[in-house]
Design an enzyme around this catalytic site. Structure first.
Site, PDB file in Angstrom:
ATOM      1  N   LYS A  17      -0.398   7.196   4.783  1.00  0.00           N
ATOM      2  CA  LYS A  17      -1.358   6.653   3.819  1.00  0.00           C
ATOM      3  C   LYS A  17      -1.410   7.454   2.523  1.00  0.00           C
ATOM      4  O   LYS A  17      -1.824   6.944   1.490  1.00  0.00           O
ATOM      5  CB  LYS A  17      -2.751   6.514   4.428  1.00  0.00           C
ATOM      6  N   LYS A  40       2.469  19.931   5.360  1.00  0.00           N
ATOM      7  CA  LYS A  40       1.257  19.782   4.534  1.00  0.00           C
ATOM      8  C   LYS A  40       1.070  20.959   3.578  1.00  0.00           C
ATOM      9  O   LYS A  40       0.471  20.801   2.520  1.00  0.00           O
ATOM     10  CB  LYS A  40       0.028  19.547   5.415  1.00  0.00           C
ATOM     11  N   LYS A  50       8.164   8.868   7.635  1.00  0.00           N
ATOM     12  CA  LYS A  50       7.038   8.236   8.335  1.00  0.00           C
ATOM     13  C   LYS A  50       6.176   7.430   7.363  1.00  0.00           C
ATOM     14  O   LYS A  50       5.968   7.856   6.231  1.00  0.00           O
ATOM     15  CB  LYS A  50       6.196   9.358   8.969  1.00  0.00           C
TER      16      LYS A  50
HETATM   17  N1  AQP Z   1       3.711   6.086  10.739  1.00  0.00           N
HETATM   18  C1  AQP Z   1       3.084   6.232  11.887  1.00  0.00           C
HETATM   19  N2  AQP Z   1       3.585   5.686  13.026  1.00  0.00           N
HETATM   20  C2  AQP Z   1       2.949   5.826  14.202  1.00  0.00           C
HETATM   21  N3  AQP Z   1       1.773   6.491  14.347  1.00  0.00           N
HETATM   22  C3  AQP Z   1       1.234   7.049  13.243  1.00  0.00           C
HETATM   23  N4  AQP Z   1       0.106   7.760  13.037  1.00  0.00           N
HETATM   24  C4  AQP Z   1       0.016   8.091  11.734  1.00  0.00           C
HETATM   25  N5  AQP Z   1       1.068   7.598  11.064  1.00  0.00           N
HETATM   26  C5  AQP Z   1       1.851   6.948  11.968  1.00  0.00           C
HETATM   27  C6  AQP Z   1      -0.860   8.080  14.088  1.00  0.00           C
HETATM   28  O1  AQP Z   1      -2.140   7.685  13.624  1.00  0.00           O
HETATM   29  C7  AQP Z   1      -3.117   8.546  14.190  1.00  0.00           C
HETATM   30  C8  AQP Z   1      -4.087   9.021  13.127  1.00  0.00           C
HETATM   31  O2  AQP Z   1      -3.495   9.960  12.328  1.00  0.00           O
HETATM   32  P1  AQP Z   1      -4.354  10.949  11.415  1.00  0.00           P
HETATM   33  O3  AQP Z   1      -5.611  10.369  11.008  1.00  0.00           O
HETATM   34  O4  AQP Z   1      -4.392  12.280  12.066  1.00  0.00           O
HETATM   35  O5  AQP Z   1      -3.474  10.988  10.140  1.00  0.00           O
HETATM   36  P2  AQP Z   1      -1.995  11.281   9.931  1.00  0.00           P
HETATM   37  O6  AQP Z   1      -1.198  11.385  11.176  1.00  0.00           O
HETATM   38  O7  AQP Z   1      -1.910  12.460   9.027  1.00  0.00           O
HETATM   39  O8  AQP Z   1      -1.672   9.902   9.246  1.00  0.00           O
HETATM   40  P3  AQP Z   1      -1.058   9.644   7.843  1.00  0.00           P
HETATM   41  O9  AQP Z   1      -1.188   8.193   7.535  1.00  0.00           O
HETATM   42  O10 AQP Z   1       0.319  10.210   7.786  1.00  0.00           O
HETATM   43  O11 AQP Z   1      -2.009  10.438   6.894  1.00  0.00           O
HETATM   44  P4  AQP Z   1      -1.624  11.421   5.748  1.00  0.00           P
HETATM   45  O12 AQP Z   1      -0.792  10.626   4.801  1.00  0.00           O
HETATM   46  O13 AQP Z   1      -2.956  11.806   5.161  1.00  0.00           O
HETATM   47  O14 AQP Z   1      -0.888  12.563   6.351  1.00  0.00           O
HETATM   48  C9  AQP Z   1      -2.363   9.658  14.904  1.00  0.00           C
HETATM   49  O15 AQP Z   1      -2.345   9.377  16.289  1.00  0.00           O
HETATM   50  C10 AQP Z   1      -0.986   9.571  14.336  1.00  0.00           C
HETATM   51  O16 AQP Z   1      -0.002  10.011  15.240  1.00  0.00           O
END
Ligand code: AQP
Length: 331
Positions: free
Chosen positions: A199, A114, A196
């Site tokens: 979003k 990040k 991965k």
């Molecule tokens: N691709 C994924 N496969 C499985 N689990 C996933 N999680 C996120 N992406 C995947 C799980 O979703 C939960 C919420 O995550 P978060 O809100 O902490 O956000 P994040 O992990 O940062 O999700 P994103 O979509 O990747 O957001 P950005 O793009 O903003 O970084 C967690 O339990 C995570 O493991």
């Protein structure tokens, strides 16, 4: 009757959720919610590591709450609440900061990733994010934390911090275990199956949003990057098809072998369409409920208020204990 163990999880309140968030986390929460005493947070304090537009942020947080409920988390049975409404999170995070080493935070891969992604805003919150996450989990004495595999390292540091604290002050915190879905712990990008599904990926074809309509879902799956072979088979040499098989299996409950058999001799076109349809069918009831809940402001407000109170009550019990142990004065 034996008391249920506690389960804790949450998601950042930023933007819409992806199919990765749903299959990796939310669907497992729903699956496990009868078995445990559950706490699910809208993690709005975590979202502040990235600059937010206040009006959109407020709306996104409420939308996330509605999505939780629409996905099947009954707010009468589960404590579904807002992280920022419970001040114990920030208080315990500060205390735990003093039990966490800069060196161990510097090793977190999410921090490294990040920092590169938001190079113009590498703030201290981004660095201490895992400590706030540890506070979230430890406040509720959670035994199990269902998350995607990307959160494994953060769960490990949570356990390290808790064990370090317990070693000095006795058994204050329950040591939590991570729970990962069998085939859904890491759903990959549809545009690049080595990455991965996320979003914040600028390529909208790389992810399915939970709010995407059926046509969009099918179109995105049709475009999903695969190899030039035609055989539906699971394997490291076929990351695109394997990812689609994981998605299809998580939604239908079918094993990889069953999927290979179902699509034997049928090519990728048929398979991609089936995946798209299965995902769209899975999301249809959630989407209908979500639309209905968004209009029912009074109900959502009432749920938030009631559950915030319960979260405050439970978390303050732990916080009081921690303060007493470390010698902060009381009146
Ligand atoms: N691709 C994924 N496969 C499985 N689990 C996933 N999680 C996120 N992406 C995947 C799980 O979703 C939960 C919420 O995550 P978060 O809100 O902490 O956000 P994040 O992990 O940062 O999700 P994103 O979509 O990747 O957001 P950005 O793009 O903003 O970084 C967690 O339990 C995570 O493991």
């Amino acid at each position: 009757m034996e008391e249920k163990k506690t389960l804790y999880s949450g998601m950042q309140a930023t933007g819409a959720l992806t199919l990765g968030n749903y299959l990796g986390a939310l669907k497992n929460w729903v699956r496990l919610n009868e078995e445990y005493d559950c706490f699910f947070g809208v993690m709005d304090l975590h979202s502040l590591t990235v600059r937010q537009n206040p009006a959109e942020f407020r709306q996104n947080a409420r939308k996330l709450y509605a999505l939780y409920v629409a996905a099947g988390l009954d707010p009468e049975k589960n404590c579904v609440y807002f992280q920022s409404h419970v001040s114990a999170h920030a208080e315990l995070a500060w205390i735990l900061n003093c039990f966490t080493y800069v060196g161990e935070l510097g090793r977190m891969t999410q921090y490294k990733d990040k920092s590169l992604k938001h190079a113009d805003n590498v703030n201290a919150g981004l660095f201490t994010y895992p400590v706030l996450m540890a506070a979230d989990i430890l406040l509720y004495q959670a035994a199990v934390v269902p998350v995607g595999i990307d959160q494994k390292q953060h769960l490990e540091i949570t356990r390290d911090i808790a064990e370090r604290f317990n070693k000095i002050y006795g058994d204050v915190f329950t040591i939590p275990d991570a729970y990962f879905g069998k085939h859904s712990a890491k759903i990959m990008s549809l545009a690049d199956p080595t990455k991965k599904m996320s979003k914040s990926d600028e390529n909208t074809n790389s992810h399915i949003l939970l709010t995407d309509d059926k046509d969009t879902i099918i179109r995105k799956f049709k475009r999903a990057v695969t190899d030039s072979d035609t055989v539906v088979r699971y394997g490291e040499d076929k990351p695109g098809i394997s990812n689609l098989m994981d998605i299809y299996g998580s939604v239908t409950g079918k094993t990889h072998e069953q999927i290979e058999e179902e699509f034997s001799g049928r090519g990728y076109g048929d398979f991609k369409l089936a995946v798209g349809e299965a995902v769209a069918d899975e999301l249809a009831p959630l989407q209908a409920d979500y639309e209905r809940l968004l209009k029912d402001k009074a109900y959502i407000d009432e749920c938030i208020k009631k559950n915030d109170d319960r979260a405050r009550y439970v978390s303050n019990k732990t916080l009081r204990k921690v303060k007493k142990k470390i010698g902060l004065t009381e009146v």
